[in-house]
Design a protein around this motif. Structure first.
Motif, mmCIF file in Angstrom:
data_model
loop_
_atom_site.group_PDB
_atom_site.id
_atom_site.type_symbol
_atom_site.label_atom_id
_atom_site.label_comp_id
_atom_site.label_asym_id
_atom_site.label_seq_id
_atom_site.Cartn_x
_atom_site.Cartn_y
_atom_site.Cartn_z
ATOM 1 N N THR A 121 -4.020 2.513 5.884
ATOM 2 C CA THR A 121 -3.373 3.067 4.306
ATOM 3 C C THR A 121 -4.314 2.636 3.186
ATOM 4 O O THR A 121 -4.882 1.254 3.265
ATOM 5 C CB THR A 121 -1.982 2.528 4.386
ATOM 6 O OG1 THR A 121 -0.970 3.123 5.216
ATOM 7 C CG2 THR A 121 -1.572 2.796 2.926
ATOM 8 N N PRO A 122 -4.668 3.251 2.389
ATOM 9 C CA PRO A 122 -5.366 2.961 1.364
ATOM 10 C C PRO A 122 -4.850 1.613 0.605
ATOM 11 O O PRO A 122 -3.650 1.544 0.422
ATOM 12 C CB PRO A 122 -5.477 4.322 0.214
ATOM 13 C CG PRO A 122 -5.432 5.366 1.412
ATOM 14 C CD PRO A 122 -4.420 5.111 2.275
ATOM 15 N N ILE A 123 -5.700 0.678 -0.008
ATOM 16 C CA ILE A 123 -5.092 -0.681 -0.537
ATOM 17 C C ILE A 123 -4.331 -0.314 -1.576
ATOM 18 O O ILE A 123 -3.404 -1.005 -1.991
ATOM 19 C CB ILE A 123 -6.391 -1.662 -0.712
ATOM 20 C CG1 ILE A 123 -5.675 -2.891 -0.601
ATOM 21 C CG2 ILE A 123 -7.368 -1.186 -1.632
ATOM 22 C CD1 ILE A 123 -5.289 -3.474 0.339
ATOM 23 N N ASP A 124 -4.906 0.626 -2.514
ATOM 24 C CA ASP A 124 -3.914 0.947 -3.685
ATOM 25 C C ASP A 124 -2.584 1.485 -3.578
ATOM 26 O O ASP A 124 -1.762 1.185 -4.228
ATOM 27 C CB ASP A 124 -4.801 1.860 -4.549
ATOM 28 C CG ASP A 124 -5.854 1.370 -5.209
ATOM 29 O OD1 ASP A 124 -6.194 0.116 -5.579
ATOM 30 O OD2 ASP A 124 -6.853 2.269 -5.706
ATOM 31 N N THR A 125 -2.333 1.988 -2.421
ATOM 32 C CA THR A 125 -1.243 2.747 -1.970
ATOM 33 C C THR A 125 -0.176 1.332 -1.478
ATOM 34 O O THR A 125 1.011 1.246 -2.022
ATOM 35 C CB THR A 125 -1.026 3.561 -0.667
ATOM 36 O OG1 THR A 125 -1.753 4.780 -1.192
ATOM 37 C CG2 THR A 125 0.345 3.832 -0.290
ATOM 38 N N LEU A 126 -0.596 0.487 -0.806
ATOM 39 C CA LEU A 126 -0.210 -0.787 -0.370
ATOM 40 C C LEU A 126 0.064 -1.648 -1.511
ATOM 41 O O LEU A 126 1.100 -2.390 -1.556
ATOM 42 C CB LEU A 126 -1.063 -1.552 0.752
ATOM 43 C CG LEU A 126 -1.062 -0.933 2.103
ATOM 44 C CD1 LEU A 126 -2.139 -1.940 2.856
ATOM 45 C CD2 LEU A 126 0.207 -0.736 2.759
ATOM 46 N N ARG A 127 -0.689 -1.696 -2.682
ATOM 47 C CA ARG A 127 -0.338 -2.560 -3.619
ATOM 48 C C ARG A 127 1.082 -2.299 -4.344
ATOM 49 O O ARG A 127 1.562 -3.124 -5.127
ATOM 50 C CB ARG A 127 -1.480 -2.485 -4.778
ATOM 51 C CG ARG A 127 -2.679 -3.133 -4.343
ATOM 52 C CD ARG A 127 -3.970 -2.930 -5.438
ATOM 53 N NE ARG A 127 -4.967 -3.030 -5.158
ATOM 54 C CZ ARG A 127 -5.831 -4.255 -4.759
ATOM 55 N NH1 ARG A 127 -5.036 -5.269 -4.854
ATOM 56 N NH2 ARG A 127 -6.876 -4.360 -4.387
ATOM 57 N N GLU B 22 -3.477 9.566 4.156
ATOM 58 C CA GLU B 22 -4.365 9.863 3.444
ATOM 59 C C GLU B 22 -5.752 9.336 3.514
ATOM 60 O O GLU B 22 -5.983 7.999 4.071
ATOM 61 C CB GLU B 22 -4.225 9.284 1.789
ATOM 62 C CG GLU B 22 -5.125 9.397 0.668
ATOM 63 C CD GLU B 22 -4.727 9.007 -0.604
ATOM 64 O OE1 GLU B 22 -5.830 8.728 -1.386
ATOM 65 O OE2 GLU B 22 -3.856 8.165 -0.913
ATOM 66 N N GLY B 23 -6.797 10.058 3.649
ATOM 67 C CA GLY B 23 -8.340 9.842 3.863
ATOM 68 C C GLY B 23 -8.475 9.318 5.457
ATOM 69 O O GLY B 23 -9.479 8.408 5.747
ATOM 70 N N CYS B 24 -7.353 9.740 6.270
ATOM 71 C CA CYS B 24 -7.404 9.435 7.593
ATOM 72 C C CYS B 24 -7.260 10.431 8.554
ATOM 73 O O CYS B 24 -5.933 10.926 8.460
ATOM 74 C CB CYS B 24 -6.790 7.980 7.849
ATOM 75 S SG CYS B 24 -6.484 7.469 9.479
ATOM 76 N N SER B 25 -8.187 10.873 9.476
ATOM 77 C CA SER B 25 -7.942 12.006 10.455
ATOM 78 C C SER B 25 -7.203 11.680 11.625
ATOM 79 O O SER B 25 -7.240 10.450 12.055
ATOM 80 C CB SER B 25 -8.981 12.743 10.707
ATOM 81 O OG SER B 25 -10.264 11.929 11.178
#
Length: 481
Positions: free
Chosen positions: A186-192, A237-240
């Motif tokens: 998961t994108p780090i900004d989402t986890l934040r 997001e960003g991951c196939s």
């Protein structure tokens, strides 16, 4: 809702004692304040005699068990059940004793002398082993420990792992396996924006992981994850998502014949494996997705490769399904083929089991449960168990709720039939014993102070809460004026 049945031994005298506010108040001790403990207590309070009292005992200074420490940080809606648990804990007939280690600070045998009913609901805190060479190498991590790490479980707060690798393997095909894979990708900004711990954010922000392989011994009809978790993974997001079409083509004909929810889950796997990505997925993934995850089924780990300082890969045995019909009951047999998957991190997610709380309590070491019938421990009057300690680790929170209600119903039936001896004058005996031993417990008002502090700290960072991950720091919050 299950209702206790009347047996020949039933007497109207016992029934009147059960339903009356007169007479001794049944005293109940629940060991463990996770979902099983709270739901069992809830059933007893809602359907039992009005004078029944419940004490909830918890090893940590904070309640809620797996709701706090097991639910992924990006699943806040699942954690909302803590509102129900809070109402239970604030019932005037309930007392919460946190920071009390049963088996150390007080023994179960002592609790059985202090209470009419003792219910063991302390969950499953040990990992099952793969039993393969290399399992003890560094950077071979328990998924349970990783979940505890990013959720703030004190015992996992200092988890050591190296995310300076590009490929990770998750061994297991349950919801926890997908949870840890999703957190890694998961994108780090989402986890934040979640209640993930600062320590986990710090490590994940430095992660170089680009690919995660989710490995399962069994086939498509035997995966243990649910559609919700799979849907999140194929829309990350960003991951196939990478599925081998050959693993799924044979199941096209049987998918329509399956029962829900297995049918819907299988259809989503088939769609992911055999059809082009949807417009939504292409938009989420981007034209050149920087990350990917791959579901590798019919693969058994034979060995974890590497040296003491690092993992280099996993040796996998290739399996096939045995039997004339494609069903969930097909056996899995080895083909004799072997593959090597390169990776620098291995997360084991093959299940948990409970541990014996102390000697003298019946326990099945192989299954990791207390032997029981509807939660009732045979030949141990007044002793019960609920949750994963009774059933083994299975299902989701709603399954635990239903199982716990059944245990509560069994206890109430035993009370009605005078199978439990209710004694008077037990009111503050545990508190007296703990005071004598100088055991400093945390009550629910103390927890609410911790809860408020964590939420304030989280708000300053744009998060729902910032969990305090050390026991002494939790105690310090309570001791502040």
């Amino acid at each position: 809702m299950f209702r206790p049945c009347l047996r020949p031994s039933f007497s109207w005298a016992s029934f009147r004692r059960y339903t009356s506010t007169e007479g001794p108040a049944p005293r109940v001790c629940v060991v463990g304040s996770g979902p099983a403990g709270f739901y069992t207590a809830q059933h007893l309070l809602n359907h039992g005699p009005p004078q029944l009292r419940v004490d909830l005992l918890e090893r940590l200074p904070v309640p809620f068990g797996l709701v706090r420490f097991g639910v992924a940080p990006d699943h806040p809606e699942v954690k909302n059940v803590d509102h129900t648990f809070t109402k239970i804990a604030k019932n005037p007939r309930v007392q919460f004793y946190g920071n009390l280690h049963v088996g150390v600070d007080v023994k179960v045998r002592e609790l059985r002398q202090l209470y009419d009913i003792v219910i063991l609901s302390y969950g499953a805190a040990q990992d099952r082993k793969l039993g393969v060479p290399g399992e003890e190498l560094s950077n071979v991590i328990s998924a349970r420990s990783f979940v505890g790490f990013y959720n703030g479980l004190p015992e996992d707060a200092a988890l050591a792992m190296n995310l300076d690798v590009e490929d990770a393997a998750v061994i297991g095909i349950g919801n926890v396996a997908l949870d840890v894979a999703r957190v890694l990708l998961t994108p780090i900004d989402t986890l934040r924006q979640t209640d993930i711990t600062d320590a986990a954010l710090a490590q994940l922000s430095q992660s170089r992981i680009k690919r995660v392989f989710v490995i399962g011994r069994r086939g498509p009809l035997q995966v243990s994850f649910t559609i919700k978790e799979l849907r999140e993974m194929v829309n990350l997001e960003g991951c196939s998502a990478v599925f081998n079409p050959d693993d799924f083509r044979p199941f096209q004909s049987v998918a329509p014949l399956l029962k829900r929810p297995r049918k819907r889950l299988t259809e989503l796997m088939l769609k992911t494996a055999l059809t082009p990505p949807t417009e939504k997925q292409l938009k989420l993934w981007g034209p050149a997705p920087p990350k990917s995850w791959e579901l590798r089924l019919l693969r058994s780990p034979l060995a974890i490769l590497g040296s003491d300082s690092s993992v280099s890969g996993v040796q996998l045995g290739v399996n096939r399904l045995d039997g004339p019909n494609l069903t969930e009951d097909q056996a899995v047999v080895s083909t004799g083929e072997v593959e090597t998957l390169e990776c620098g991190l291995v997360l084991k997610s093959i299940g948990y089991k409970s541990v014996k709380v102390e000697e003298g309590i019946p326990f099945d070491e192989q299954r990791g449960v207390i032997p029981n019938v509807n939660g009732k421990v045979p030949d141990e009057p007044g002793l019960y168990c609920s949750g994963w300690l009774a059933t083994g680790p299975k299902g989701v929170i709603v399954d635990t709720m239903n199982e716990s209600y059944r245990v509560g119903a069994q206890i109430l039936e035993d009370l009605k039939l005078d199978h439990i001896s209710v004694q008077a004058n037990r009111t503050e005996e545990l508190r007296t014993l703990l005071d004598q031993r100088q055991v400093k417990v945390v009550n629910f008002v103390d927890w609410e102070k911790i809860d408020e502090t964590e939420k304030l700290w989280g708000a300053s960072k744009g998060k729902p809460r910032e969990k305090i991950t050390e026991v002494q720091s939790l105690i310090s919050v309570v001791k502040k004026p």
